[in-house]
Design a protein around this motif. Structure first.
Motif, mmCIF file in Angstrom:
data_model
loop_
_atom_site.group_PDB
_atom_site.id
_atom_site.type_symbol
_atom_site.label_atom_id
_atom_site.label_comp_id
_atom_site.label_asym_id
_atom_site.label_seq_id
_atom_site.Cartn_x
_atom_site.Cartn_y
_atom_site.Cartn_z
ATOM 1 N N THR A 1 23.568 -8.139 9.311
ATOM 2 C CA THR A 1 23.517 -9.279 10.227
ATOM 3 C C THR A 1 23.598 -10.578 9.435
ATOM 4 O OG1 THR A 1 22.129 -8.030 11.766
ATOM 5 C CG2 THR A 1 22.185 -10.425 12.031
ATOM 6 N N ILE A 2 24.430 -11.480 9.919
ATOM 7 C CA ILE A 2 24.587 -12.802 9.317
ATOM 8 C C ILE A 2 24.032 -13.840 10.282
ATOM 9 C CG2 ILE A 2 26.239 -14.532 8.488
ATOM 10 C CD1 ILE A 2 25.987 -12.118 6.664
ATOM 11 N N GLU A 3 23.239 -14.777 9.751
ATOM 12 C CA GLU A 3 22.686 -15.868 10.557
ATOM 13 C C GLU A 3 23.111 -17.207 9.957
ATOM 14 O OE1 GLU A 3 18.346 -17.956 11.448
ATOM 15 O OE2 GLU A 3 18.418 -15.837 10.844
ATOM 16 N N PHE A 4 23.616 -18.102 10.793
ATOM 17 C CA PHE A 4 23.952 -19.444 10.319
ATOM 18 C C PHE A 4 24.016 -20.403 11.503
ATOM 19 C CE2 PHE A 4 28.060 -17.848 11.594
ATOM 20 C CZ PHE A 4 28.743 -18.952 12.080
ATOM 21 N N LYS A 5 23.988 -21.689 11.204
ATOM 22 C CA LYS A 5 24.092 -22.734 12.218
ATOM 23 C C LYS A 5 25.501 -23.310 12.212
ATOM 24 C CE LYS A 5 19.239 -24.245 12.169
ATOM 25 N NZ LYS A 5 18.938 -23.920 13.587
ATOM 26 N N PRO A 6 26.243 -23.205 13.324
ATOM 27 C CA PRO A 6 27.590 -23.796 13.365
ATOM 28 C C PRO A 6 27.560 -25.314 13.467
ATOM 29 C CG PRO A 6 27.051 -22.782 15.476
ATOM 30 C CD PRO A 6 25.937 -22.425 14.539
ATOM 31 N N LYS A 7 26.422 -25.884 13.902
ATOM 32 C CA LYS A 7 26.214 -27.336 14.010
ATOM 33 C C LYS A 7 27.103 -27.972 15.078
ATOM 34 C CE LYS A 7 23.339 -28.778 12.024
ATOM 35 N NZ LYS A 7 21.861 -28.703 12.242
ATOM 36 N N ALA A 8 27.344 -29.293 14.943
ATOM 37 C CA ALA A 8 28.002 -30.042 16.023
ATOM 38 C C ALA A 8 29.515 -29.867 16.005
ATOM 39 C CB ALA A 8 27.670 -31.532 15.907
ATOM 40 N N ALA A 9 30.079 -29.772 17.206
ATOM 41 C CA ALA A 9 31.532 -29.590 17.346
ATOM 42 C C ALA A 9 32.263 -30.909 17.537
ATOM 43 C CB ALA A 9 31.816 -28.677 18.537
ATOM 44 N N LEU A 10 31.570 -32.033 17.411
ATOM 45 C CA LEU A 10 32.143 -33.346 17.732
ATOM 46 C C LEU A 10 32.323 -34.185 16.471
ATOM 47 C CD1 LEU A 10 29.741 -34.148 20.714
ATOM 48 C CD2 LEU A 10 31.866 -32.844 20.772
ATOM 49 N N ARG A 11 33.389 -34.948 16.438
ATOM 50 C CA ARG A 11 33.605 -35.880 15.336
ATOM 51 C C ARG A 11 33.075 -37.262 15.693
ATOM 52 N NH1 ARG A 11 39.118 -35.703 14.226
ATOM 53 N NH2 ARG A 11 38.859 -34.442 12.350
#
Length: 473
Positions: free
Chosen positions: A127-137
């Protein structure tokens, strides 16, 4: 969401420390590792925020199940004392909140789930866990995350600027998604974690095939498209505008967002009305700020609440669990296999992510309509997820104590009305599923802090000798 009273779980010796964030400490049961307990460090009036609010936006199949465990002060004091020594130093300034009457029981998504895995699939998993964070510029050529890396380097909290950019992970280009995954994988300072059968371990060399699987899982799942679309629709004004709205409401005594120290507010009725008005609007990914000249206090509060929901989605974590075919072991993931790599490369890889808001979910375990029936749009699915807004909980104290067997039955995926969304890859012999965690409510009272921090981040980036021209280039 069920309330449990289980004396056997109110022994701190039955638990081990797993992790913690700013608001919660996470414990894992010693014997039953599929069971987690989240204990708050801060007071809150929003029990079951995921269950009642987030599930209106994200299909429950991506959220898992939750239960409330009644606790008492003796147990909380024992937890605070027992695990103090193993907690990170920078987290020790805030201990367990002794006034909470319950903690939250959760599924541990990093352990094998025997009852729900697809046929002919190994029970062992990575299992991999990570935060993709914000999709906005936003209005800047560089996204906030990338600017923040320069700020952290200047402050000494990072050694070097990382190569990960959230705009890559949310892009329509599989090559950019791969670039983002590899940037997280090889960055020793990244927040990406890897679990082998539930145990956190170090990311290793010889992992090309595993990285390929992660990329395929992200490309073929609609979850990133959903997060991106929701963020764009919820976060439509600048931090400067939010700061102005917040201060206007505060000055006119119409903020009504509760006391952040007492853990009250925003209140349930505020979240529910804000969600209802949001879902009633047309589906648009418009990012431009376009507010009417005159706004009522309620409209201002809704704009703030939408921003807080977007902030929660920006800070969530993805957990990708991956199983090989039956007979395989976890060690097989870390031996680069040219044959399996070619199988992955030959398998169908869409040129762009499926837009959740406009398309059906083509994943194992979701209620996909038969070909002869009219397709059900994702928006119709979202509407169908709006449940009755009953927010009261019945105390279990004084009643017959629950048993551990009842807890496991409750969390058993085979009994869950929302099936596990597996993506099955027949040609390459692996299966994967994605879940979301860390979806906690944010406080409106942090808006001035968000505004101030962002100004400092922009200033640090503009003064950085390592700044780049544009994200995604």
């Amino acid at each position: 969401m069920r309330v449990f009273y289980i004396p056997a779980l109110l022994d701190s010796g039955a638990w081990e420390y797993l992790d913690e964030g700013a608001a919660n400490i996470i414990l894992r049961h010693n014997e039953h590792r599929s069971l987690l307990l989240r204990i708050r460090k801060k007071p809150t009036s929003l029990l079951g925020f995921n269950y009642h609010v987030i599930s209106q936006l994200i299909p429950p199949i991506y959220l898992g199940r939750f239960g409330l465990l009644e606790v008492h002060r003796t147990f909380l004091e024992s937890v605070d004392e027992q695990f103090h020594g193993v907690r990170p130093e920078h987290r020790k300034s805030k201990g367990v909140n002794m006034d909470q009457w319950c903690a939250i029981l959760l599924e541990n998504f990093s352990v094998p789930i025997t009852a729900s895995i697809p046929e002919n699939t190994s029970e062992e998993c990575v299992t991999i866990e990570f935060k993709p964070k914000a999709a906005l510029r936003g209005k800047y050529p560089v996204c906030k995350w990338c600017m923040q890396q320069h700020y952290k380097v200047a402050k000494g909290s990072r050694k070097a600027v990382g190569a990960f950019c959230p705009l890559d992970i949310y892009s329509d280009d599989p090559a950019r998604i791969r670039k983002a995954v590899e940037a997280l994988w090889w960055d020793d300072e990244s927040s990406m974690k890897m679990y082998v059968n539930g145990y956190c371990t170090t990311r290793t060399q010889g992992s090309a095939f595993l990285i390929n699987v992660i990329v395929h899982a992200l490309v073929e799942s609609p979850i990133l498209g959903l997060l991106q679309s929701l963020q764009r629709r919820l976060d439509t004004v600048s931090l400067q505008t939010l700061q102005d709205l917040y201060l206007e409401l505060e000055a006119s005594h119409e903020l009504h967002m509760g006391d952040p120290e007492a853990g009250t507010g925003p209140y349930w009725k505020d979240w529910i009305t804000a969600i209802d008005s949001f879902l009633a609007e047309s589906n648009s990914d418009e990012e431009e700020e376009n507010l009417p000249q005159s706004l009522s206090a309620e409209e201002k509060r809704h704009i703030i609440l939408r921003f807080l929901l977007a902030t929660t989605l920006k800070d969530c974590s993805l957990m990708i669990s991956m199983h090989k075919k039956k007979g395989s072991r976890c060690s097989d993931w870390f031996v680069d296999n040219e044959k399996e790599d070619k199988s992955l490369q030959r398998s169908h890889l869409p040129s762009k992510q499926t837009s959740f808001m406009d398309a059906d979910l083509h994943v194992y375990g979701f209620d996909i309509p038969h070909q002869h029936t009219a397709p059900v749009t994702a928006r119709q699915r979202l509407k169908s997820l709006i449940k009755t807004k009953s927010l009261s909980y019945v105390s279990a104290t004084g009643a017959r104590p629950d048993t551990l067997e009842e807890v496991f039955d409750y969390f058993n995926p085979s009994a869950n009305l929302s099936p596990v969304p597996w993506i099955v890859h027949q040609s390459s012999g692996y299966s994967s599923r994605i879940k979301l965690i860390d979806l906690d409510p944010k406080s409106a009272h942090k808006i001035p802090t968000y505004f101030r921090d962002f100004q400092e981040i922009v200033k640090a980036y503009e003064n950085s000798p390592m700044k780049k021209g544009k994200c995604g280039s």
